[in-house]
Design an enzyme around this catalytic site. Structure first.
Site, PDB file in Angstrom:
ATOM      1  N   CYS A   1       0.842  -1.199   0.000  1.00 17.43           N
ATOM      2  CA  CYS A   1       0.000   0.000   0.000  1.00 17.43           C
ATOM      3  C   CYS A   1       0.871   1.239   0.000  1.00 17.43           C
ATOM      4  CB  CYS A   1      -0.914  -0.004   1.216  1.00 17.43           C
ATOM      5  SG  CYS A   1      -0.016   0.102   2.763  1.00 17.43           S
TER       6      CYS A   1
ATOM      7  N   CYS B   1      -6.163  -3.124  31.337  1.00 14.63           N
ATOM      8  CA  CYS B   1      -5.567  -4.060  30.383  1.00 14.63           C
ATOM      9  C   CYS B   1      -6.510  -4.298  29.206  1.00 14.63           C
ATOM     10  CB  CYS B   1      -5.280  -5.385  31.084  1.00 14.63           C
ATOM     11  SG  CYS B   1      -4.714  -6.674  29.979  1.00 14.63           S
TER      12      CYS B   1
ATOM     13  N   CYS C   1      -6.159  -7.589  22.505  1.00 15.66           N
ATOM     14  CA  CYS C   1      -4.736  -7.237  22.486  1.00 15.66           C
ATOM     15  C   CYS C   1      -3.886  -8.480  22.227  1.00 15.66           C
ATOM     16  CB  CYS C   1      -4.324  -6.596  23.809  1.00 15.66           C
ATOM     17  SG  CYS C   1      -2.618  -6.042  23.811  1.00 15.66           S
TER      18      CYS C   1
ATOM     19  N   CYS D   1       4.685   1.706   3.948  1.00 12.82           N
ATOM     20  CA  CYS D   1       6.021   1.665   4.550  1.00 12.82           C
ATOM     21  C   CYS D   1       6.868   2.813   4.014  1.00 12.82           C
ATOM     22  CB  CYS D   1       6.683   0.324   4.277  1.00 12.82           C
ATOM     23  SG  CYS D   1       5.882  -1.047   5.133  1.00 12.82           S
TER      24      CYS D   1
ATOM     25  N   CYS E   1       8.258  -2.143  20.965  1.00  7.46           N
ATOM     26  CA  CYS E   1       7.354  -0.987  20.968  1.00  7.46           C
ATOM     27  C   CYS E   1       7.166  -0.337  22.345  1.00  7.46           C
ATOM     28  CB  CYS E   1       6.001  -1.365  20.390  1.00  7.46           C
ATOM     29  SG  CYS E   1       6.080  -2.025  18.735  1.00  7.46           S
TER      30      CYS E   1
ATOM     31  N   HIS F   1       3.989  -8.028  25.951  1.00 10.51           N
ATOM     32  CA  HIS F   1       3.249  -8.244  27.196  1.00 10.51           C
ATOM     33  C   HIS F   1       4.142  -8.092  28.427  1.00 10.51           C
ATOM     34  CE1 HIS F   1      -0.012  -9.769  29.560  1.00 10.51           C
ATOM     35  NE2 HIS F   1       0.635 -10.856  29.924  1.00 10.51           N
TER      36      HIS F   1
ATOM     37  N   CYS G   1       1.430  -6.979  14.808  1.00 11.91           N
ATOM     38  CA  CYS G   1       1.879  -6.855  13.417  1.00 11.91           C
ATOM     39  C   CYS G   1       3.319  -7.288  13.202  1.00 11.91           C
ATOM     40  CB  CYS G   1       1.668  -5.437  12.906  1.00 11.91           C
ATOM     41  SG  CYS G   1       2.649  -4.203  13.760  1.00 11.91           S
TER      42      CYS G   1
ATOM     43  N   CYS H   1      -2.772  -4.068  20.960  1.00 10.09           N
ATOM     44  CA  CYS H   1      -1.704  -4.469  20.028  1.00 10.09           C
ATOM     45  C   CYS H   1      -2.300  -5.386  18.970  1.00 10.09           C
ATOM     46  CB  CYS H   1      -0.607  -5.197  20.801  1.00 10.09           C
ATOM     47  SG  CYS H   1       0.628  -5.988  19.758  1.00 10.09           S
TER      48      CYS H   1
ATOM     49  N   CYS I   1       0.809   2.031  20.039  1.00  5.86           N
ATOM     50  CA  CYS I   1      -0.588   1.565  20.010  1.00  5.86           C
ATOM     51  C   CYS I   1      -1.221   1.498  21.395  1.00  5.86           C
ATOM     52  CB  CYS I   1      -0.672   0.202  19.327  1.00  5.86           C
ATOM     53  SG  CYS I   1      -0.063   0.232  17.639  1.00  5.86           S
TER      54      CYS I   1
ATOM     55  N   CYS J   1       4.728  -4.294  29.073  1.00  8.70           N
ATOM     56  CA  CYS J   1       3.571  -3.429  28.882  1.00  8.70           C
ATOM     57  C   CYS J   1       3.338  -2.559  30.109  1.00  8.70           C
ATOM     58  CB  CYS J   1       2.334  -4.281  28.609  1.00  8.70           C
ATOM     59  SG  CYS J   1       0.886  -3.299  28.248  1.00  8.70           S
TER      60      CYS J   1
ATOM     61  N   CYS K   1       4.061  -7.269   5.240  1.00  4.96           N
ATOM     62  CA  CYS K   1       3.767  -7.951   3.970  1.00  4.96           C
ATOM     63  C   CYS K   1       5.009  -8.616   3.401  1.00  4.96           C
ATOM     64  CB  CYS K   1       3.220  -6.964   2.951  1.00  4.96           C
ATOM     65  SG  CYS K   1       1.773  -6.072   3.521  1.00  4.96           S
TER      66      CYS K   1
ATOM     67  N   CYS L   1       3.580  -3.136  10.850  1.00  4.35           N
ATOM     68  CA  CYS L   1       2.769  -2.540   9.799  1.00  4.35           C
ATOM     69  C   CYS L   1       2.442  -1.101  10.153  1.00  4.35           C
ATOM     70  CB  CYS L   1       1.478  -3.350   9.640  1.00  4.35           C
ATOM     71  SG  CYS L   1       0.438  -2.841   8.287  1.00  4.35           S
TER      72      CYS L   1
END
Lengths: 207, 346
Positions: free
Chosen positions: B59, B253, B259, B62, B268, B226, B290, B287, B280, B229, B154, B188
Site C-alpha cells: 500500500c 488491560c 490485544c 512503509c 514498541c 506483554h 503486526c 496491540c 498503540c 507493557c 507484507c 505494519c
C-alpha cells in the site's frame, strides 16, 4: 497393606488389579494438579474482571502446579519402566495381560457381552498411552508458553506454527482432558467402584 | 562536498547526525565507541552503496512511514544519500529510463535490496509490474543483492494483509534460496528507525545483526510486548477493559479487547513510534501483533479476544464445551439406561 509377596504375585500374573501405593499417590497428585491446572489455565485463557480471582494469583498457581504435575508424571514414567512393580507392559502391550484383543474387538464391534470379567479392556489400557502422549504434548507446549524466549523451545514453536498455534493446542488438550476425566469418572464409578475405593483409599478390592 | 556540508545544506546539525549514529549503536547494544564507526561507514555509504527498493503487493505505507517523518529527517537524509537507485514511489525517472536504472544496478550487484509488500504465492499474475511478473523481477534482483531486507509485515513471513487474501502473498524469505541473506523487519508499517538502523548496521559491520528464528534482529524483536507493557499491573490484578466508554477503565488491560501483546515480540513499549510520540497500547489501542508471522490472517479480528482454529474459524472453547457436554450427557444417559434396563448385575 501391600507386602512384597503380593506384589510379586501381581507382577508374575501380569495383573494390574492390585494397585500399589506409588500408583495411588501418583493418582491423587495427578487429580489435584490437573484440577488446579485446568481451572487456572481456563481463567488465564478467558479472564474476566473480578475482585476474587486475580490473574497474578491464577498464574502463580498454574506455574507452581506445572512443576508438581510434570515431576509427578516424570516419576510415574520412571516407575512404569524401572519401578519394582513397573507396569509399562500393561499399557504398551495391553493384549498381553489378562485382556484379550479378540474379546475386546468382539465386545466393541459385534456388541457381544464380555463373558469373562475384565477381558475386554485392551482399548481402555491403550487409551492411557494416548493420554500419556498428550501429557507430554501439553507439558512441552506449556513450557513453550512459559519460556517464550528459550531458543530450543522457539525452534519447536516455529515448527508447530507459532506461539498462537501453541496456545490453541494447549487449550484444546485442556478440554480433551476435562472430557476424558468426566468419562473416566463415570466408567470407573459405575463399572469398577471397588477399584475406585481401592485407588483412592487403599480399600482392598473384593470384587 | 564533505558529509557535514551536505548535512548543513539539509539543515541538519552535526550534533543530530552523531545522535543518530549513537542511537543506532545503542539499539544494537554496541559499545559507545561504535558510534564513530557507524558515522564513518555512513559517510562512506553516502558515496556508494546503492539501495534498490521494490514494491510488490503493498500500500506504499512503509514508504510513507519512512518519508513523512519530520522533514527533513535524519532517516530521509540517510536513505536519500544512500543512493536509492530504484523506488517506484519516490524516483523521479519513469518508464524505460527507470527500468534501465534497475537493470544497471542489478548488473553491478552488491546492493541492499529492500522489499516492500508481498509476493503472490498462489499465482504470479496477481502482481505484475511493467508487464512482468513481480516475482521474476524480485528473484532477479535478489540474486545479486548483498542483503535483502523485508520491510513491513507484507514483505516478511506471513505476508501480512496480502497473506490473508486469495493471492496468498508471502514475504521475501519464502522465495529466496539463501535465507541467511534475508533480514526481516515486520510491523505494519515498517518502523523507520529500525530500517535505518539495520541498513546502517549492515554497512558498518558488513553483515546482518543477530537474528532470531524468523530472521528478525533480536535487538528489536527480542522481547515480548506483554512483558514490558505499562498496563501489565492491571493485567495481574484482573482489571480488564470491558467498556470503551467507562472513564474508570481508561488505562485497564486491553486483553479482552483483542490485544495480541502476549503473543507479539517487539520493542514498541520501550521505543515508541513516530519519533517517540506514542505507540498503540499507549494510545489505548490493543496491540495488533503486526510483528508476528501470524499477522494478519491468524490474528483477525483484531478487536476481539479469541483463540480460533484456523480452518473454518471455529472457537476452541466451543469445541471444548461441546466435547465436555457430550461426555457429560452421554454419561448421564448411559447411566440412566443401564439403571432402567437393569444391566448392572454382575
Amino acid at each position: 497393606m501391600a507386602n512384597a509377596k503380593v506384589i510379586a504375585k501381581v507382577i508374575a500374573a501380569g495383573n494390574s488389579e492390585y494397585i500399589v501405593v506409588p500408583r495411588r499417590i501418583y493418582h491423587w497428585i495427578n487429580l489435584i494438579s490437573i484440577a488446579v491446572l485446568a481451572f487456572t489455565g481456563w481463567y488465564i485463557h478467558a479472564p474476566f474482571a473480578t475482585d476474587v480471582l486475580k490473574m497474578g494469583m491464577m498464574q502463580s498457581l498454574h506455574f507452581i502446579f506445572v512443576w508438581v504435575f510434570t515431576i509427578n508424571f516424570g516419576l510415574r514414567l520412571w516407575f512404569a519402566f524401572f519401578g519394582k512393580a513397573g507396569d509399562w507392559k500393561v499399557y504398551l502391550k495391553p493384549w498381553e495381560n489378562n485382556d484379550s484383543l479378540a474379546w475386546t474387538l468382539r465386545h466393541y464391534l459385534l456388541f457381544q457381552p464380555c463373558l469373562e470379567k475384565r477381558k475386554c479392556r485392551v482399548l481402555q489400557r491403550a487409551s492411557y498411552v494416548v493420554i500419556a502422549l498428550f501429557y507430554i504434548v501439553q507439558i512441552v507446549s506449556g513450557f513453550q508458553l512459559y519460556w517464550p524466549d528459550n531458543q530450543t523451545l522457539s525452534l519447536i514453536t516455529v515448527v508447530s506454527g507459532g506461539l498462537a498455534m501453541v496456545r490453541k493446542v494447549h487449550l484444546l488438550l485442556m478440554w480433551f482432558f476435562v472430557s476424558f476425566a468426566i468419562l473416566h469418572t463415570y466408567i470407573a464409578v459405575t463399572y469398577e467402584f471397588g477399584l475406585v475405593k481401592h485407588m483412592f483409599f487403599g480399600v482392598p478390592n473384593e470384587e | 562536498m564533505g558529509i557535514l556540508e551536505e548535512l548543513a545544506a539539509k539543515e541538519i546539525k552535526r550534533r543530530d547526525f552523531v545522535k543518530l549514529c549513537t542511537a543506532v549503536a545503542a539499539a544494537f547494544s554496541l559499545p559507545a565507541g561504535f558510534a564513530q564507526d557507524i558515522a564513518l561507514a555512513t559517510e562512506k555509504a553516502m558515496k556508494k552503496p546503492p539501495v534498490v527498493w521494490l514494491e510488490g503487493q503493498d500500500c506504499a505505507g512503509c514508504s510513507e512511514s519512512l518519508l513523512s517523518t519530520i522533514n527533513p529527517s535524519i532517516a530521509e537524509l540517510v536513505l536519500d544519500t544512500l543512493s536509492i537507485r530504484y523506488h517506484e514511489t519516490i524516483m523521479a525517472g519513469s518508464g524505460s529510463v527507470a527500468e534501465r536504472a534497475l537493470e544497471d544496478t542489478i548488473k553491478e550487484g552488491g546492493y541492499v535490496l529492500v522489499l516492500e509488500g508481498s509476493i503472490p504465492k498462489a499465482d504470479d499474475r496477481f502482481c505484475m509490474v511493467g508487464g512482468r511478473n513481480f516475482k521474476d523481477i524480485f528473484m532477479e534482483a535478489a540474486g545479486k543483492a548483498a542483503a535483502i531486507i523485508g520491510a513491513g509485515s507484507c514483505a516478511t513471513l506471513g505476508g501480512g494483509i496480502p497473506g490473508a487474501t486469495p493471492s496468498q502473498g508471502r514475504g521475501a524469505i519464502e522465495f529466496v534460496s539463501d535465507r541467511s541473506k534475508v533480514i526481516n523487519l515486520p510491523t505494519c508499517p515498517v518502523k523507520p528507525s529500525r530500517l535505518v538502523a539495520t541498513i546502517m548496521y549492515f554497512l558498518t559491520a558488513g553483515k546482518a545483526p543477530a537474528l532470531d528464528q524468523y530472521n528478525r534482529p533480536t535487538a528489536f524483536y527480542g522481547t515480548l510486548i506483554h512483558d514490558n507493557c505499562p498496563r501489565r499491573n492491571h493485567f495481574e490484578k484482573s482489571y480488564f477493559l470491558t467498556d470503551w466508554n467507562d472513564p474508570k477503565q481508561k488505562d485497564y488491560c486491553l486483553l479482552l479487547k483483542g490485544c495480541k501483546g502476549p503473543k507479539t515480540y517487539a520493542d514498541c513499549p520501550q521505543v515508541w513510534w513516530n519519533e517517540g510520540a506514542n505507540w498503540c497500547i499507549g494510545a489505548g489501542a490493543p496491540c495488533a501483533g503486526c510483528s508476528q508471522p501470524e499477522y494478519y490472517a491468524g490474528f483477525t479480528p483484531l478487536y476481539a479476544k479469541q483463540d480460533t482454529i484456523d480452518a473454518g474459524k471455529i472457537d476452541i472453547d466451543t469445541i471444548g464445551e461441546v466435547a465436555v457436554g457430550v461426555a457429560a450427557v452421554g454419561a448421564v444417559v448411559h447411566g440412566a439406561v443401564r439403571l432402567v434396563a437393569g444391566k448392572d448385575k454382575k
